[in-house]
Design a protein around this motif. Sequence first.
Motif, PDB file in Angstrom:
ATOM      1  N   MET A  74      28.577  20.009  21.486  1.00 16.35           N
ATOM      2  CA  MET A  74      28.817  19.572  20.124  1.00 16.35           C
ATOM      3  C   MET A  74      28.912  18.055  20.058  1.00 16.35           C
ATOM      4  SD  MET A  74      29.515  20.952  17.190  1.00 16.35           S
ATOM      5  CE  MET A  74      30.311  20.714  15.700  1.00 16.35           C
ATOM      6  N   GLN A  75      29.396  17.456  21.085  1.00 18.53           N
ATOM      7  CA  GLN A  75      29.576  16.015  21.089  1.00 18.53           C
ATOM      8  C   GLN A  75      28.222  15.298  21.204  1.00 18.53           C
ATOM      9  OE1 GLN A  75      32.088  14.598  24.231  1.00 18.53           O
ATOM     10  NE2 GLN A  75      33.111  13.180  22.858  1.00 18.53           N
ATOM     11  N   THR A  76      27.267  15.876  21.866  1.00 17.17           N
ATOM     12  CA  THR A  76      25.965  15.260  22.063  1.00 17.17           C
ATOM     13  C   THR A  76      25.245  15.015  20.743  1.00 17.17           C
ATOM     14  OG1 THR A  76      25.819  16.283  24.217  1.00 17.17           O
ATOM     15  CG2 THR A  76      23.792  15.470  23.282  1.00 17.17           C
ATOM     16  N   PRO A  77      25.162  15.965  19.820  1.00 19.52           N
ATOM     17  CA  PRO A  77      24.492  15.681  18.550  1.00 19.52           C
ATOM     18  C   PRO A  77      25.180  14.573  17.759  1.00 19.52           C
ATOM     19  CG  PRO A  77      24.737  18.054  18.815  1.00 19.52           C
ATOM     20  CD  PRO A  77      25.485  17.392  19.941  1.00 19.52           C
ATOM     21  N   VAL A  78      26.494  14.510  17.857  1.00 20.61           N
ATOM     22  CA  VAL A  78      27.235  13.464  17.144  1.00 20.61           C
ATOM     23  C   VAL A  78      26.896  12.104  17.753  1.00 20.61           C
ATOM     24  CG1 VAL A  78      29.531  12.548  16.633  1.00 20.61           C
ATOM     25  CG2 VAL A  78      29.092  15.000  16.422  1.00 20.61           C
ATOM     26  N   LEU A  79      26.905  12.047  19.086  1.00 21.68           N
ATOM     27  CA  LEU A  79      26.571  10.786  19.757  1.00 21.68           C
ATOM     28  C   LEU A  79      25.134  10.380  19.447  1.00 21.68           C
ATOM     29  CD1 LEU A  79      28.260  11.269  23.244  1.00 21.68           C
ATOM     30  CD2 LEU A  79      28.993   9.785  21.377  1.00 21.68           C
ATOM     31  N   ARG A  80      24.250  11.376  19.452  1.00 20.68           N
ATOM     32  CA  ARG A  80      22.854  11.099  19.130  1.00 20.68           C
ATOM     33  C   ARG A  80      22.726  10.568  17.700  1.00 20.68           C
ATOM     34  NH1 ARG A  80      19.860  16.213  20.492  1.00 20.68           N
ATOM     35  NH2 ARG A  80      20.712  16.065  22.569  1.00 20.68           N
ATOM     36  N   ALA A  81      23.465  11.154  16.798  1.00 22.19           N
ATOM     37  CA  ALA A  81      23.432  10.724  15.401  1.00 22.19           C
ATOM     38  C   ALA A  81      23.987   9.309  15.263  1.00 22.19           C
ATOM     39  CB  ALA A  81      24.222  11.686  14.526  1.00 22.19           C
ATOM     40  N   LEU A  82      25.068   9.021  15.981  1.00 20.11           N
ATOM     41  CA  LEU A  82      25.654   7.676  15.942  1.00 20.11           C
ATOM     42  C   LEU A  82      24.676   6.648  16.524  1.00 20.11           C
ATOM     43  CD1 LEU A  82      29.343   8.389  16.983  1.00 20.11           C
ATOM     44  CD2 LEU A  82      28.510   7.696  14.732  1.00 20.11           C
ATOM     45  N   ARG A  83      24.040   7.010  17.633  1.00 20.21           N
ATOM     46  CA  ARG A  83      23.069   6.118  18.260  1.00 20.21           C
ATOM     47  C   ARG A  83      21.892   5.887  17.309  1.00 20.21           C
ATOM     48  NH1 ARG A  83      20.769   8.778  22.745  1.00 20.21           N
ATOM     49  NH2 ARG A  83      22.904   9.234  23.314  1.00 20.21           N
ATOM     50  N   HIS A  84      21.475   6.974  16.658  1.00 21.16           N
ATOM     51  CA  HIS A  84      20.373   6.881  15.710  1.00 21.16           C
ATOM     52  C   HIS A  84      20.739   5.938  14.544  1.00 21.16           C
ATOM     53  CE1 HIS A  84      16.798   8.102  13.545  1.00 21.16           C
ATOM     54  NE2 HIS A  84      17.542   8.418  12.496  1.00 21.16           N
ATOM     55  N   MET A  85      21.950   6.070  14.050  1.00 21.85           N
ATOM     56  CA  MET A  85      22.413   5.196  12.960  1.00 21.85           C
ATOM     57  C   MET A  85      22.460   3.739  13.422  1.00 21.85           C
ATOM     58  SD  MET A  85      25.361   7.583  11.162  1.00 21.85           S
ATOM     59  CE  MET A  85      26.208   6.184  10.541  1.00 21.85           C
ATOM     60  N   ALA A  86      22.943   3.504  14.640  1.00 29.19           N
ATOM     61  CA  ALA A  86      23.012   2.143  15.168  1.00 29.19           C
ATOM     62  C   ALA A  86      21.606   1.574  15.343  1.00 29.19           C
ATOM     63  CB  ALA A  86      23.768   2.134  16.500  1.00 29.19           C
ATOM     64  N   ASP A  87      20.685   2.391  15.833  1.00 30.09           N
ATOM     65  CA  ASP A  87      19.308   1.939  16.013  1.00 30.09           C
ATOM     66  C   ASP A  87      18.681   1.571  14.669  1.00 30.09           C
ATOM     67  OD1 ASP A  87      19.526   2.318  18.725  1.00 30.09           O
ATOM     68  OD2 ASP A  87      18.423   4.226  18.761  1.00 30.09           O
ATOM     69  N   ARG A  88      18.934   2.386  13.660  1.00 30.10           N
ATOM     70  CA  ARG A  88      18.385   2.100  12.327  1.00 30.10           C
ATOM     71  C   ARG A  88      18.990   0.818  11.758  1.00 30.10           C
ATOM     72  NH1 ARG A  88      15.414   6.204   9.744  1.00 30.10           N
ATOM     73  NH2 ARG A  88      15.895   5.236   7.745  1.00 30.10           N
ATOM     74  N   ALA A  89      20.267   0.597  12.005  1.00 29.62           N
ATOM     75  CA  ALA A  89      20.913  -0.632  11.531  1.00 29.62           C
ATOM     76  C   ALA A  89      20.305  -1.849  12.230  1.00 29.62           C
ATOM     77  CB  ALA A  89      22.421  -0.575  11.772  1.00 29.62           C
ATOM     78  N   LYS A  90      20.067  -1.740  13.543  1.00 30.17           N
ATOM     79  CA  LYS A  90      19.444  -2.844  14.277  1.00 30.17           C
ATOM     80  C   LYS A  90      18.030  -3.095  13.759  1.00 30.17           C
ATOM     81  CE  LYS A  90      21.865  -2.254  18.678  1.00 30.17           C
ATOM     82  NZ  LYS A  90      21.725  -1.875  20.092  1.00 30.17           N
ATOM     83  N   LEU A  91      17.303  -2.021  13.498  1.00 36.05           N
ATOM     84  CA  LEU A  91      15.947  -2.149  12.993  1.00 36.05           C
ATOM     85  C   LEU A  91      15.949  -2.821  11.614  1.00 36.05           C
ATOM     86  CD1 LEU A  91      12.941  -1.562  13.346  1.00 36.05           C
ATOM     87  CD2 LEU A  91      13.343   0.696  12.339  1.00 36.05           C
ATOM     88  N   ALA A  92      16.882  -2.432  10.759  1.00 38.40           N
ATOM     89  CA  ALA A  92      16.978  -3.026   9.426  1.00 38.40           C
ATOM     90  C   ALA A  92      17.303  -4.519   9.540  1.00 38.40           C
ATOM     91  CB  ALA A  92      18.033  -2.313   8.594  1.00 38.40           C
ATOM     92  N   LYS A  93      18.207  -4.858  10.441  1.00 41.55           N
ATOM     93  CA  LYS A  93      18.575  -6.262  10.637  1.00 41.55           C
ATOM     94  C   LYS A  93      17.378  -7.045  11.176  1.00 41.55           C
ATOM     95  CE  LYS A  93      21.904  -9.310  12.774  1.00 41.55           C
ATOM     96  NZ  LYS A  93      23.057  -9.480  13.619  1.00 41.55           N
TER      97      LYS A  93
END
Length: 90
Positions: A1-20
């Motif tokens: 259960m923790q893996t999808p959450v971490l993946r989602a958090l990583r995905h959000m961070a990656d999208r934020a970096k991409l937007a920046k």
Amino acid sequence: MQTPVLRALRHMADRAKLAKAREEEDSYKHRVQEVHQRISFLENSRPDIVGAIDRLKRRRAELAKEMDQVTQAIATEEKRLQDLPSVTPS
């Protein structure tokens, strides 16, 4: 259960970096356009300035010629004034 959450958090961070990164890229593109416009303006201004200088130099030469003519005319009139006979009362 923790893996999808971490993946989602990583995905959000990656999208934020991409937007920046995209924002920075847009900012750099805008700066490049501004610099390009300034360079174009400067390059296009040079012929106009050179032309204005040439016109002013020609005008200066014309005025110098006219000044010489006026100076000669003054000298001629002063000479005529000196050449007048003096009138002395008898």
